[in-house]
Design a protein around this motif. Structure first.
Motif, mmCIF file in Angstrom:
data_model
loop_
_atom_site.group_PDB
_atom_site.id
_atom_site.type_symbol
_atom_site.label_atom_id
_atom_site.label_comp_id
_atom_site.label_asym_id
_atom_site.label_seq_id
_atom_site.Cartn_x
_atom_site.Cartn_y
_atom_site.Cartn_z
ATOM 1 N N ASN A 148 42.314 68.839 29.133
ATOM 2 C CA ASN A 148 43.072 67.585 29.136
ATOM 3 C C ASN A 148 43.267 67.026 27.730
ATOM 4 O O ASN A 148 44.078 66.134 27.517
ATOM 5 C CB ASN A 148 42.369 66.544 30.007
ATOM 6 C CG ASN A 148 40.974 66.213 29.513
ATOM 7 O OD1 ASN A 148 40.233 67.099 29.110
ATOM 8 N ND2 ASN A 148 40.612 64.943 29.566
ATOM 9 N N VAL A 149 42.519 67.557 26.747
ATOM 10 C CA VAL A 149 42.637 67.106 25.360
ATOM 11 C C VAL A 149 43.584 67.996 24.571
ATOM 12 O O VAL A 149 44.460 67.513 23.842
ATOM 13 C CB VAL A 149 41.259 67.071 24.668
ATOM 14 C CG1 VAL A 149 41.400 66.677 23.197
ATOM 15 C CG2 VAL A 149 40.328 66.119 25.385
ATOM 16 N N ILE A 150 43.436 69.294 24.733
ATOM 17 C CA ILE A 150 44.148 70.219 23.858
ATOM 18 C C ILE A 150 45.651 70.262 24.131
ATOM 19 O O ILE A 150 46.425 70.696 23.282
ATOM 20 C CB ILE A 150 43.530 71.635 23.959
ATOM 21 C CG1 ILE A 150 43.865 72.440 22.691
ATOM 22 C CG2 ILE A 150 43.985 72.354 25.229
ATOM 23 C CD1 ILE A 150 43.058 73.690 22.530
ATOM 24 N N LEU A 151 46.090 69.777 25.273
ATOM 25 C CA LEU A 151 47.534 69.712 25.518
ATOM 26 C C LEU A 151 48.204 68.714 24.579
ATOM 27 O O LEU A 151 49.295 68.959 24.071
ATOM 28 C CB LEU A 151 47.811 69.302 26.970
ATOM 29 C CG LEU A 151 47.622 70.364 28.039
ATOM 30 C CD1 LEU A 151 47.990 69.789 29.395
ATOM 31 C CD2 LEU A 151 48.444 71.610 27.750
ATOM 32 N N ALA A 152 47.537 67.591 24.340
ATOM 33 C CA ALA A 152 48.137 66.517 23.548
ATOM 34 C C ALA A 152 47.699 66.519 22.093
ATOM 35 O O ALA A 152 48.351 65.898 21.250
ATOM 36 C CB ALA A 152 47.803 65.163 24.168
ATOM 37 N N SER A 153 46.614 67.215 21.787
ATOM 38 C CA SER A 153 46.054 67.144 20.448
ATOM 39 C C SER A 153 45.403 68.469 20.094
ATOM 40 O O SER A 153 44.496 68.926 20.794
ATOM 41 C CB SER A 153 45.014 66.015 20.380
ATOM 42 O OG SER A 153 44.450 65.928 19.099
#
Length: 311
Positions: A148-153
């Motif tokens: 859920n983090v690496i998609l946006a950042s």
């Protein structure tokens, strides 16, 4: 078992710091490697520096593909897809590798199952142009490599990355034009389909100078300035959603149903109503690496259309 190690470097007008970086690679405690370098049409003394080092060390190979100036992303992708090895590492032209950098990352990769696509990345120590420390380590001791983090950042820094052959083979046919950057794409693949391993030790002196100063300044004031630059921040979020959509299209069959749903919701969240976007943010906990970054992300997701209309 073949344990060949390829270090990939893309250069462009790097005469100021290139020799020091090459020396740091040659001084690694791990000596079994080959360094493949593709220059992107430098107009300074970079080519002569590379030729001199290649003459001195047979492990250094200059790759000539006559494609001209293609940019850093395509330059690295060209090397990755053309070089044959068991393990792959990526090097910038202006950093300093600490002596055990390669050994630490290789040990982590070699301990992993060869049948699982694996990416290892490490912390970094920011320094100025003269190698004066700019503070502590760049990232926290715990990795931020959640789906859920690496998609946006992008939570993996390309110049610290090492990957195994099965990960390389799984992505080498992917369309580089779909990627924001090659390291981010590899990070998404490893987080969703393989595994990511994080070494909290800083293994690189991450040199900050000129144009690369802005992107890695992690002070509170710098983060606030970036967050308040709404158009640029909106563009970054849009790019991350376009990239997620492209990844889903190219690797959907390798994802679980839950993974497909998470990635589909994120990549198409702008098409949802305000209430649906809010529910999606709460349910899937889309976030960036910092609290401020996450506030900015949710702000853009929830109010982007209104902000664009008033700009």
């Amino acid at each position: 078992m073949d344990n060949s190690v390829a270090i990939l470097m893309a250069t462009y007008n790097g005469e100021s710091y290139l020799a020091a970086q090459l020396d740091s690679i040659r001084n690694q405690s791990e000596t079994n490697w080959k360094l493949y370098i593709r220059d992107d049409g430098s107009t300074d003394d970079t080519a002569h520096i590379l030729e001199r080092y290649a003459e001195q060390d047979s492990r250094i190979v200059i790759v000539h593909d006559h494609r001209g100036n293609v940019g850093v992303k395509s330059g690295f992708w060209s090397l990755l897809t053309s070089v044959d090895a068991t393990y792959y590492f990526f090097s910038d032209q202006d950093d300093i590798w600490l002596p055990d950098k390669l050994n630490k990352s290789l040990s982590c990769l070699r301990e992993s199952d060869l049948n699982i696509p694996t990416l290892v990345h490490t912390n970094l120590k920011p320094v100025d142009a003269t190698l004066k420390p700019l503070g502590g380590k760049l990232y926290p001791d715990a990795g931020l490599d959640k789906p859920n983090v690496i998609l946006a950042s992008n939570s993996v820094t390309g110049c610290t990355i090492g990957i195994n052959r099965i990960l390389r083979d799984a992505i080498c046919q992917d369309d580089a034009s779909s990627m924001v950057m090659h390291d981010w794409w590899m990070g998404i693949f490893a987080a969703y389909i393989g595994q990511i391993k994080y070494i909290s030790d800083a293994t690189i002196l991450y040199r900050q100078h000129g144009n690369n100063q802005v992107g890695t300044d992690t002070s509170i004031w710098s983060r606030l300035r970036r967050i308040n630059a709404y158009n640029a921040e909106i563009a970054r979020v849009d790019q991350s959603m376009i990239q997620a959509r492209a990844f889903l299209k190219q690797h959907s069959r390798q994802l679980s149903e839950a993974q497909r749903q998470l990635m589909s919701v994120y990549s198409n969240i702008n098409a949802l109503s305000f209430i649906q976007r809010l529910r999606a943010c709460i349910r899937y906990q889309f976030r960036k690496q910092s609290v401020l970054g996450t506030i900015s992300l949710w702000n853009i997701i929830m109010f982007k259309n209104k902000r664009l209309e008033t700009n």
